[in-house]
Scaffold this active site. Structure first.
Site, PDB file in Angstrom:
ATOM      1  N   GLU A  37      36.339  40.562  35.691  1.00 14.79           N
ATOM      2  CA  GLU A  37      36.980  39.254  35.545  1.00 14.79           C
ATOM      3  C   GLU A  37      35.944  38.168  35.280  1.00 14.79           C
ATOM      4  O   GLU A  37      36.213  37.224  34.526  1.00 14.79           O
ATOM      5  CB  GLU A  37      37.806  38.949  36.803  1.00 14.79           C
ATOM      6  CG  GLU A  37      39.029  39.855  36.903  1.00 14.79           C
ATOM      7  CD  GLU A  37      39.753  39.784  38.236  1.00 14.79           C
ATOM      8  OE1 GLU A  37      41.001  39.850  38.253  1.00 14.79           O
ATOM      9  OE2 GLU A  37      39.079  39.687  39.276  1.00 14.79           O
ATOM     10  N   GLU A  66      41.168  47.845  40.984  1.00 10.86           N
ATOM     11  CA  GLU A  66      41.750  47.297  42.221  1.00 10.86           C
ATOM     12  C   GLU A  66      42.993  48.039  42.713  1.00 10.86           C
ATOM     13  O   GLU A  66      43.160  48.242  43.924  1.00 10.86           O
ATOM     14  CB  GLU A  66      42.113  45.812  42.030  1.00 10.86           C
ATOM     15  CG  GLU A  66      40.934  44.867  42.083  1.00 10.86           C
ATOM     16  CD  GLU A  66      40.349  44.595  40.707  1.00 10.86           C
ATOM     17  OE1 GLU A  66      39.707  43.553  40.528  1.00 10.86           O
ATOM     18  OE2 GLU A  66      40.532  45.439  39.803  1.00 10.86           O
TER      19      GLU A  66
END
Length: 747
Positions: free
Chosen positions: A117, A139
């Protein structure tokens, strides 16, 4: 700033992430504060900036969130606090990426989770073309979702359907694969080329305002494949939740939350989508499943991979040539695992023909991969060339390691051990140690015939139940004898259980650990006992299922409740696949061994039922024609119709929840007993071993985390209730209760 350095080089600001006293960069509290300062600094100096480069001073780019901070959060405050933190991070991201200045991300190594990210801040991403580098968003695999802009940006970059494998399944990718997807814009040959390439791109786009925009910020942007309202996507989307439910059984909240954030975010503007993403991430922290999974799939797995259980004083070992005794299902699978990792393998059986049959297993697997385009013909030939089938024990000369993988019979294992060691000694490859018997001149260092020292060999048994210390008596060097327990099918199962015998030395444990890691598998180290950890605990699962059948509980209810609880297969189906006859053989061997030691053995209700199935009802399991299930040719398997009249009782008291609890609690109790007895020495090996070895439900975080997730006192109360109704299998001694508390993780 403590974790970030900046340097303005002729209008190009080099932002270097460099967390002090850490091998990696993480999104800790200090970094979050530094990002506040960085965003403010870049905004203030905007007029003096022509471009920005994001780089790392570590060997990887960025590791992601500080998950220890997540584990320390109180369950009540976590959602609110985490929402505020993630929104703070994203505000800084937006400030930086909307300055109107072209940003380049330099990917010198892995960028995972929050690290990817951070990478997505860049309008242009340059990466070192190294297949070992992993990029992406894992994740969901640890119970979270990519809440730092990962869902919103990946969905807008790839489209709702194409992004699903990378968001819902945590699929990672290499820089080259990222380049094909359009997620990486340029590949370079080395880390030294990253900065020059970044600067060159910034120089090339001066005067081009669109270069400082992400695709979704441009006026002509259209979401790849269409939005949820487009006919094609609207027709395909309703199937996805059903597929997710089928895969997760509704036990894992993260995939569903991720899908919701993807679809809802695709229907609104970018900033609203980012808030939706944050809210779904915060909501996951209210679920105990999230912390269970972070604990095990991040911290516990990292403990295994970093070698916490490996003796530290022993140099690293890389196997060069490994011999396997027995070319049956297990031996053939081990041969494939070794050859696919470039390890020369001698596959021995009683005849060359049988050994060739074992090699044919690897040929079939390789042929499938070639047919699917996952392996080249050259790679196939090279892999098969590493496997040398033989019926001659003399061909084992020169092996670093010998693995015995014959049938679970003590006398047979002793025989092949002694034959192999004798041949190795006769070949002149071993120099006797001072304490060795003259009749078995093994030990010391193995040498070539020219006298060059090659280091000592060691011997391993692939037994799944027989105590290693007893098997080691057949070896001339019991200190170099160890258990290496593979799981079937070897090519698919990741876990390997290493069993230290009473006389096994540290060097042998360390080398076995390194050998398993060299295969790309997960090693756990346990101490010797009957059944070790995994077989012993798995036995409680299948025998509890058999016991319930004997009590009159319908077989279908037992099987369905097990799957609903998260077990991959019901206990009766597992007994069929592994062979009821094998369970009876192990039972008979256990009785005989304990009788020889003058000890009684109390047969459990489940064991008695399985024994009756084999000896009285002639139902040995799938391989023998049928067990608890029937296997009609050309049809689907189904429960044996005679189970109902033989065992089912209309007045039996049961509930689906009671069945689930019995199956899960029984395994956790046995795991805690293993810790108390010293068979297991760590919680991380208990959790990883239970999930990857015996299929304990992933949502629990493993057999010990299941206890801590319930709360120790609540677990003890439920065990007392189950013990009162269903026997001593659920009882917790004071020693076991103390062990549970002693090993409880502290954050």
């Amino acid at each position: 700033m403590n974790t970030i350095r900046t340097e303005n080089q002729n209008g190009i600001v080099i932002v270097t992430f460099d967390e002090p006293n850490s091998p990696v960069n993480t999104m800790g509290e200090a970094w979050q504060a530094d990002m506040d300062a960085l965003a403010a600094q870049l905004a203030a100096e905007k007029d003096q900036i022509r471009g920005i480069v994001l780089a790392s001073a570590k060997s990887t780019f960025f590791a992601g969130a500080d998950l220890k901070g997540v584990m320390r959060m109180d369950a009540q405050e976590a959602p609110r606090r985490f929402f505020a933190e993630i929104e703070r991070i994203k505000r800084n991201f937006r400030t930086i990426e909307t300055l109107g200045k072209p940003i380049v991300t330099c990917l010198n190594g892995a960028a995972l989770g929050g690290g990817w990210e951070v990478a997505l801040l860049g309008h242009y991403r340059v990466a070192v073309d190294d297949a070992k580098i992993r990029l992406g968003l894992p994740e969901v695999g640890i119970g979270l979702l990519p809440g730092g802009g990962g869902i919103t940006k990946m969905t807008r970059l790839l489209g709702l359907m194409a992004a699903q494998p990378y968001l819902l399944e945590s699929k990672l990718f290499s820089p080259a694969e990222g380049h094909q997807l359009g997620l990486v814009h340029e590949l370079v040959g080395s880390a030294e080329q990253l900065l020059p390439s970044a600067k060159a791109w910034i120089e090339s786009v001066q005067g081009q305002p669109e270069a400082a925009l992400h695709p979704w910020e441009r006026k002509d942007y259209r979401m790849p494949g269409g939005t949820p309202t487009s006919p094609k996507i609207a027709a395909a989307l309703p199937v996805v939740p059903a597929m997710l439910k089928q895969k997760t059984r509704g036990l894992f909240p993260a995939p569903q939350a991720t899908l919701s954030a993807m679809v809802e975010g695709a229907m609104v503007d970018f900033d609203t989508a980012m808030r939706i993403e944050s809210r779904y991430l915060a909501s996951l922290l209210t679920s105990p499943v999230t912390k269970n999974m972070i604990n095990t799939f991040f911290f516990n797995l990292n403990a295994i991979k970093s070698g916490q259980a490996r003796p530290k004083s022993v140099p690293k070992y890389m196997p060069r040539k490994v011999g396997i005794l027995g070319a049956g299902m297990m031996g053939a699978g081990i041969a494939w695992a070794q050859a696919s990792r470039g390890i020369a393998t001698v596959l021995k059986d009683v005849s060359g023909e049988k050994a060739e049959q074992g090699k044919a297993y690897s040929q079939r697997l390789a042929d499938k991969r070639v047919g699917k385009g996952r392996m080249s013909e050259e790679a196939r030939q090279a892999l098969l060339g590493l496997i040398s089938p033989t019926g001659q024990a003399g061909d084992l000369q020169g092996c670093d390691l010998i693995i015995e993988a014959v049938f679970e019979q003590r006398d047979l294992k002793a025989k092949v051990t002694q034959e192999a060691e004798a041949v190795l000694a006769e070949g002149g490859f071993f120099v006797a140690g001072p304490s060795q018997d003259k009749k078995s001149p093994l030990g010391g260092q193995r040498t070539s015939q020219s006298g060059e020292a090659w280091g000592s060999y060691f011997f391993a048994s692939n037994t799944s139940t027989l105590p290693i210390s007893g098997l080691a008596r057949a070896s001339a060097r019991p200190e170099k004898f160890i258990g290496i327990h593979f799981f079937s099918p070897v090519d698919k199962m990741q876990l390997v259980e290493i069993i230290r015998g009473q006389k096994t030395d540290d060097e042998t444990v360390a080398r076995a650990y390194d050998y398993v890691l060299a295969l790309g598998k997960l090693p756990i180290v346990v101490n010797d006992s009957r059944g070790f950890y995994t077989s012993r605990t798995f036995g409680t699962y299948v025998m509890e299922g058999a016991a319930m059948l004997g009590e009159g509980v319908p077989a279908a209810a037992i099987e369905n409740a097990a799957v609903q609880a998260g077990m991959p297969v019901g206990p009766l189906a597992v007994l069929d696949e592994t062979a009821l006859s094998l369970s009876v053989h192990v039972l008979d061997q256990t009785r005989a061994d304990l009788a020889a030691e003058g000890k009684p053995y109390e047969t459990t209700p489940g064991e008695l039922l399985v024994e009756r199935m084999v000896k009285e009802l002639k139902r040995p399991g799938r391989a023998g024609g049928g067990g608890f299930y029937e296997y009609p040719q050309g049809g689907r398997k189904h429960l044996w119709p005679r189970l109902k009249p033989l065992f089912e009782k209309p007045d039996a008291e049961w509930s689906a929840q009671e069945i689930k609890d019995r199956l899960l609690y029984r395994q956790s109790v046995e795991t805690a007993r293993c810790l108390a007895e010293g068979v297991l020495t760590s919680v991380h090996e208990a959790n990883v071993g239970s999930i990857f070895g015996i299929g304990f439900p992933g949502w629990t975080g493993g057999a010990m985390q299941f206890i801590y997730g319930q709360g120790i006192e609540a677990f003890e109360r439920r065990c007392a209730e189950l013990a009162a109704r269903h026997g001593v299998g659920f009882s917790l001694s004071e020693e076991v209760k103390a062990a549970i508390r002693r090993f409880e993780p502290r954050w």
